[in-house]
Write an enzyme that holds these catalytic residues in place. Sequence first.
Site, PDB file in Angstrom:
ATOM      1  N   ASP A  11       4.721   0.828  11.974  1.00  0.00           N
ATOM      2  CA  ASP A  11       3.566   0.244  11.522  1.00  0.00           C
ATOM      3  C   ASP A  11       3.426  -1.350  12.106  1.00  0.00           C
ATOM      4  O   ASP A  11       2.606  -2.091  11.693  1.00  0.00           O
ATOM      5  CB  ASP A  11       3.256  -0.001   9.891  1.00  0.00           C
ATOM      6  CG  ASP A  11       3.015   1.480   9.446  1.00  0.00           C
ATOM      7  OD1 ASP A  11       2.493   2.206  10.176  1.00  0.00           O
ATOM      8  OD2 ASP A  11       3.256   1.559   8.210  1.00  0.00           O
ATOM      9  N   LYS A  30       0.992  -1.218  -0.118  1.00  0.00           N
ATOM     10  CA  LYS A  30       0.078   0.014  -0.094  1.00  0.00           C
ATOM     11  C   LYS A  30       1.039   1.355  -0.143  1.00  0.00           C
ATOM     12  O   LYS A  30       0.649   2.238  -0.625  1.00  0.00           O
ATOM     13  CB  LYS A  30      -0.925  -0.287   1.325  1.00  0.00           C
ATOM     14  CG  LYS A  30      -1.550   1.299   1.381  1.00  0.00           C
ATOM     15  CD  LYS A  30      -2.356   1.287   2.632  1.00  0.00           C
ATOM     16  CE  LYS A  30      -1.787   1.448   4.090  1.00  0.00           C
ATOM     17  NZ  LYS A  30      -1.501   2.954   4.322  1.00  0.00           N
ATOM     18  N   ARG A  78      -8.397  -0.727   4.482  1.00  0.00           N
ATOM     19  CA  ARG A  78      -7.429   0.313   3.996  1.00  0.00           C
ATOM     20  C   ARG A  78      -6.150  -0.307   3.779  1.00  0.00           C
ATOM     21  O   ARG A  78      -5.534   0.296   2.572  1.00  0.00           O
ATOM     22  CB  ARG A  78      -7.216   1.152   4.980  1.00  0.00           C
ATOM     23  CG  ARG A  78      -8.655   2.139   5.092  1.00  0.00           C
ATOM     24  CD  ARG A  78      -8.303   3.410   6.025  1.00  0.00           C
ATOM     25  NE  ARG A  78      -6.935   3.801   5.864  1.00  0.00           N
ATOM     26  CZ  ARG A  78      -5.766   4.264   6.644  1.00  0.00           C
ATOM     27  NH1 ARG A  78      -6.260   4.026   7.943  1.00  0.00           N
ATOM     28  NH2 ARG A  78      -4.753   4.570   6.424  1.00  0.00           N
TER      29      ARG A  78
HETATM   30  C1  UD1 Z   1       4.231   6.865   6.463  1.00  0.00           C
HETATM   31  C2  UD1 Z   1       3.367   5.761   6.107  1.00  0.00           C
HETATM   32  C3  UD1 Z   1       2.883   5.129   7.631  1.00  0.00           C
HETATM   33  C4  UD1 Z   1       3.941   5.040   8.586  1.00  0.00           C
HETATM   34  C5  UD1 Z   1       4.652   6.392   8.726  1.00  0.00           C
HETATM   35  C6  UD1 Z   1       6.158   6.024   9.583  1.00  0.00           C
HETATM   36  C7  UD1 Z   1       2.485   5.991   3.951  1.00  0.00           C
HETATM   37  C8  UD1 Z   1       1.466   6.061   3.062  1.00  0.00           C
HETATM   38  N1  UD1 Z   1       2.401   6.114   5.277  1.00  0.00           N
HETATM   39  O1  UD1 Z   1       3.469   7.953   7.080  1.00  0.00           O
HETATM   40  O2  UD1 Z   1       2.110   3.892   7.324  1.00  0.00           O
HETATM   41  O3  UD1 Z   1       3.354   4.710   9.680  1.00  0.00           O
HETATM   42  O4  UD1 Z   1       5.362   6.488   7.338  1.00  0.00           O
HETATM   43  O5  UD1 Z   1       6.652   4.983   9.006  1.00  0.00           O
HETATM   44  O6  UD1 Z   1       3.551   5.559   3.517  1.00  0.00           O
HETATM   45  N2  UD1 Z   1       5.761  14.718  11.078  1.00  0.00           N
HETATM   46  C9  UD1 Z   1       5.873  15.999  11.144  1.00  0.00           C
HETATM   47  N3  UD1 Z   1       5.954  17.099  10.223  1.00  0.00           N
HETATM   48  C10 UD1 Z   1       5.916  16.676   8.895  1.00  0.00           C
HETATM   49  C11 UD1 Z   1       5.659  15.261   8.561  1.00  0.00           C
HETATM   50  C12 UD1 Z   1       5.714  14.230   9.609  1.00  0.00           C
HETATM   51  O7  UD1 Z   1       6.001  16.396  12.538  1.00  0.00           O
HETATM   52  O8  UD1 Z   1       5.735  17.521   8.084  1.00  0.00           O
HETATM   53  C13 UD1 Z   1       5.885  13.748  12.207  1.00  0.00           C
HETATM   54  C14 UD1 Z   1       4.672  12.966  12.357  1.00  0.00           C
HETATM   55  O9  UD1 Z   1       3.581  13.419  12.820  1.00  0.00           O
HETATM   56  C15 UD1 Z   1       4.974  11.418  12.897  1.00  0.00           C
HETATM   57  C16 UD1 Z   1       6.629  11.498  12.221  1.00  0.00           C
HETATM   58  O10 UD1 Z   1       6.826  12.633  11.662  1.00  0.00           O
HETATM   59  O11 UD1 Z   1       5.002  11.757  14.158  1.00  0.00           O
HETATM   60  C17 UD1 Z   1       6.661  10.330  11.166  1.00  0.00           C
HETATM   61  O12 UD1 Z   1       5.730  10.786  10.033  1.00  0.00           O
HETATM   62  P1  UD1 Z   1       6.045  10.497   8.518  1.00  0.00           P
HETATM   63  O13 UD1 Z   1       7.311   9.653   8.428  1.00  0.00           O
HETATM   64  O14 UD1 Z   1       5.743  11.495   7.718  1.00  0.00           O
HETATM   65  O15 UD1 Z   1       4.945   9.421   8.253  1.00  0.00           O
HETATM   66  P2  UD1 Z   1       3.525   9.508   6.930  1.00  0.00           P
HETATM   67  O16 UD1 Z   1       4.557   9.848   5.467  1.00  0.00           O
HETATM   68  O17 UD1 Z   1       2.535  10.231   7.270  1.00  0.00           O
END
Ligand code: UD1
Length: 417
Positions: free
Chosen positions: A306, A22, A398
């Site tokens: 995850d 996914k 999902r």
């Molecule tokens: C992706 C995955 C999700 C996984 C996560 C961490 C997809 C579709 N989803 O989510 O399944 O659990 O990686 O491996 O690929 N953060 C900030 N600011 C930002 C972006 C992120 O503070 O601009 C923080 C988030 O709140 C979180 C952490 O960074 O605490 C990790 O987020 P991120 O790595 O961005 O996860 P996703 O891309 O949302």
Amino acid sequence: MQQFVIQGGRRLEGDMLVQGAKNSALPILAAVLLCKGECVLENCPKLSDVYAACRILSSIGCKCVMQGHTVIVQADAPSKTTISEALMQEMRSSIIFLGALLGRTGECTLGYPGGCELGPRPIDLHLQALRRMGVRIREANGILTCTTPKGLHGARIHLQFPSVGATENILLAAVLAQGETVITNAAREPEITDLAKFLVRCGAKIEGMGSDTIRIQGVKSLTGCEYRIMPDRIVTATWLACAAVTGGELRLLGTDAESLTGILDVFEETGCRCSRTQDTICFSAGCPVKALRYIKTMPYPGFPTDAQAIVMAVLCKAAGTSVMEETIFENRFRHVDALVRMGADIRVAGRAAVIRGVRQMHGAQVSATDLRGGAAMLTAALGAEGETVLTEISHIDRGYDSPELALRAVGAAIERK
Ligand code: UD1
């Protein structure tokens, strides 16, 4: 509303073919927006999030058809640059379309993704990076209006945290931007490498994928290609967990053992056996499964957030006490209440959970709280005595492509009702 009814205690045994990832399919479905000509994506899992990504593509003027597990997209002339709020809300990771739309058209208007079941989902790192690449962003009433008055240009971007989504958005914006973009402290998740490989096959110039420094040279245009989505690491981990709680033995086919090293090491620490070749894992459960003294979630190549809930479901019945620390998301222990209702002994203190293994879990009526939390309840139910009724399974749909069929084929007693 559908539910799973599970009779626990059946040992899982046999072969399972692992679905496509996914978290790779979604950014690649956004990336097709950057390509002229047809993209054919094979091994796309049939998931509500994938359907939502296809609806976004159709809503902005792309032709998108799903035939079996193949998605065919024509993005010759996207006619809109706005993604409706309703579509944005359907899937939190729709923010990934921002970089792709900016790369292709130079503008994008979309809803600000709110918080989700895992806690706040800020996108500050995405927006900071895009601003450095020449994007002007205005925010009003939760709507982001993004334009590129002087065009998109490359930039040096250091991420304060190796965010998966931010790394992907920068990559998507950078491949057609003018000049070079260098991302340091980039996320290294295998799904990002899969996205980069797809983009390279379409004509992008990217170096360093899979490392913490990614260099992208902007090119004039990209053309469509055929691409096979990588296997899903977390689904693989889920089936291993299901085998572990039932004392089972599974052969997982069509997986990618290398991307699972951090997870397989953890299962081996619990006494399970995981012999592997490149695309096959032969797994047999430890007897009994042993506790893990301490484990914390980390960005790749660390133990993935995850897989936290899913492995916790295994540790509930392990011999001894385990400690799990969640370092990535603020609110990722919502599955604990359901596991406790099924007989687990778990205490949560802040970002740590202490799991004292119990001899037996029992069935109960529980509701999925989120995608992986729901998968953890499903896992626990398979290893528990008696019947579990698991509701709110739209969360599970999902990320898992017909899990009841996959599990029944290896001996589980599970019905969708
Ligand atoms: C992706 C995955 C999700 C996984 C996560 C961490 C997809 C579709 N989803 O989510 O399944 O659990 O990686 O491996 O690929 N953060 C900030 N600011 C930002 C972006 C992120 O503070 O601009 C923080 C988030 O709140 C979180 C952490 O960074 O605490 C990790 O987020 P991120 O790595 O961005 O996860 P996703 O891309 O949302």
